[in-house]
Design an enzyme around this catalytic site. Structure first.
Site, PDB file in Angstrom:
ATOM      1  N   ASP A  90       0.888  -1.172   0.000  1.00 26.40           N
ATOM      2  CA  ASP A  90       0.000   0.000   0.000  1.00 26.40           C
ATOM      3  C   ASP A  90       0.925   1.221   0.000  1.00 26.40           C
ATOM      4  OD1 ASP A  90       0.913   0.191   2.605  1.00 26.40           O
ATOM      5  OD2 ASP A  90      -1.076   0.335   3.528  1.00 26.40           O
TER       6      ASP A  90
ATOM      7  N   CYS B  43       2.581  -3.693   3.930  1.00 22.38           N
ATOM      8  CA  CYS B  43       1.816  -2.507   4.329  1.00 22.38           C
ATOM      9  C   CYS B  43       2.453  -2.006   5.630  1.00 22.38           C
ATOM     10  CB  CYS B  43       0.312  -2.777   4.425  1.00 22.38           C
ATOM     11  SG  CYS B  43      -0.231  -3.878   5.745  1.00 22.38           S
TER      12      CYS B  43
ATOM     13  N   THR C 245       1.776  -2.589   8.840  1.00 16.79           N
ATOM     14  CA  THR C 245       1.970  -3.675   9.798  1.00 16.79           C
ATOM     15  C   THR C 245       2.046  -5.052   9.145  1.00 16.79           C
ATOM     16  OG1 THR C 245      -0.412  -3.915   9.978  1.00 16.79           O
ATOM     17  CG2 THR C 245       0.656  -2.463  11.601  1.00 16.79           C
TER      18      THR C 245
HETATM   19  C1  RB5 Z   1      -2.353   2.430   6.639  1.00 13.68           C
HETATM   20  O1  RB5 Z   1      -2.497   3.549   7.479  1.00 13.68           O
HETATM   21  C2  RB5 Z   1      -2.232   1.176   7.483  1.00 13.68           C
HETATM   22  O2  RB5 Z   1      -3.424   0.923   8.116  1.00 13.68           O
HETATM   23  C3  RB5 Z   1      -1.791   0.006   6.626  1.00 13.68           C
HETATM   24  O3  RB5 Z   1      -0.548   0.274   6.037  1.00 13.68           O
HETATM   25  C4  RB5 Z   1      -1.638  -1.326   7.334  1.00 13.68           C
HETATM   26  O4  RB5 Z   1      -0.821  -1.216   8.464  1.00 13.68           O
HETATM   27  C5  RB5 Z   1      -2.905  -2.035   7.624  1.00 13.68           C
HETATM   28  O5  RB5 Z   1      -2.951  -3.147   8.136  1.00 13.68           O
END
Ligand code: RB5
Length: 149
Positions: A8, A65, A67
């Site tokens: 992401d 992403c 986390t």
């Molecule tokens: C984005 O803010 C964050 O929620 C995403 O990168 C991820 O950690 C979601 O699980």
């Protein structure tokens, strides 16, 4: 191996280093986006990578992403995907040997680039052991079918 990678907007920054590392190891890598750090939604890119892996177009998928959580939860909604989110190499290795994972996810806010590379290497090098583990994988597949996936 042929590897599909996606992220992401948060995982976007670490993605090039992981792609470069995979290429150094001799793998063929395709980036399914995003291609800028503009705010976006992890399910879009997780779905793309997961469907490509589930269709057999790639041997493995790697997702990043913040986390690793959202992007791995999404991946596990795609039939045939067994995604693991890891922040250390032991689980990455065991997830291959016992669970035959086909997607690795991690959080770019959780692990640094060097630890991420170590996790990736352990995951790619480990072989699925089959045997007693296959019965359990088959049970997972049955649950997918029962739930119309
Ligand atoms: C984005 O803010 C964050 O929620 C995403 O990168 C991820 O950690 C979601 O699980």
């Amino acid at each position: 191996m042929k590897i599909a990678i996606g992220s992401d907007h948060v995982g976007f920054e670490m993605k090039p280093a992981i792609k470069e590392y995979l290429e150094e190891l001799g793998h063929e890598v395709e980036d399914y986006g995003p291609y800028t750090d503009e705010r976006t939604d992890y399910p879009i890119f997780s779905k793309k990578v997961s469907e490509e892996v589930a269709a057999g177009n790639y041997d493995r998928g790697i997702l990043l992403c913040g986390t690793g959580i959202g992007i791995s939860i999404t991946a596990n909604k795609v039939r045939g995907i067994r995604a693991v989110v890891c922040s250390e190499p032991y689980s990455a290795k065991l997830s291959r040997e016992h669970n035959n994972t086909n997607i690795l996810a991690f959080g770019s806010r959780v692990v640094g680039t060097e630890l991420a590379k170590m996790i990736v290497k352990e995951w790619l090098d480990a072989e699925y052991e089959g045997g007693r583990h296959q019965r359990r994988i088959d049970m997972i597949s049955e649950i997918e079918k029962e739930n119309g996936r």
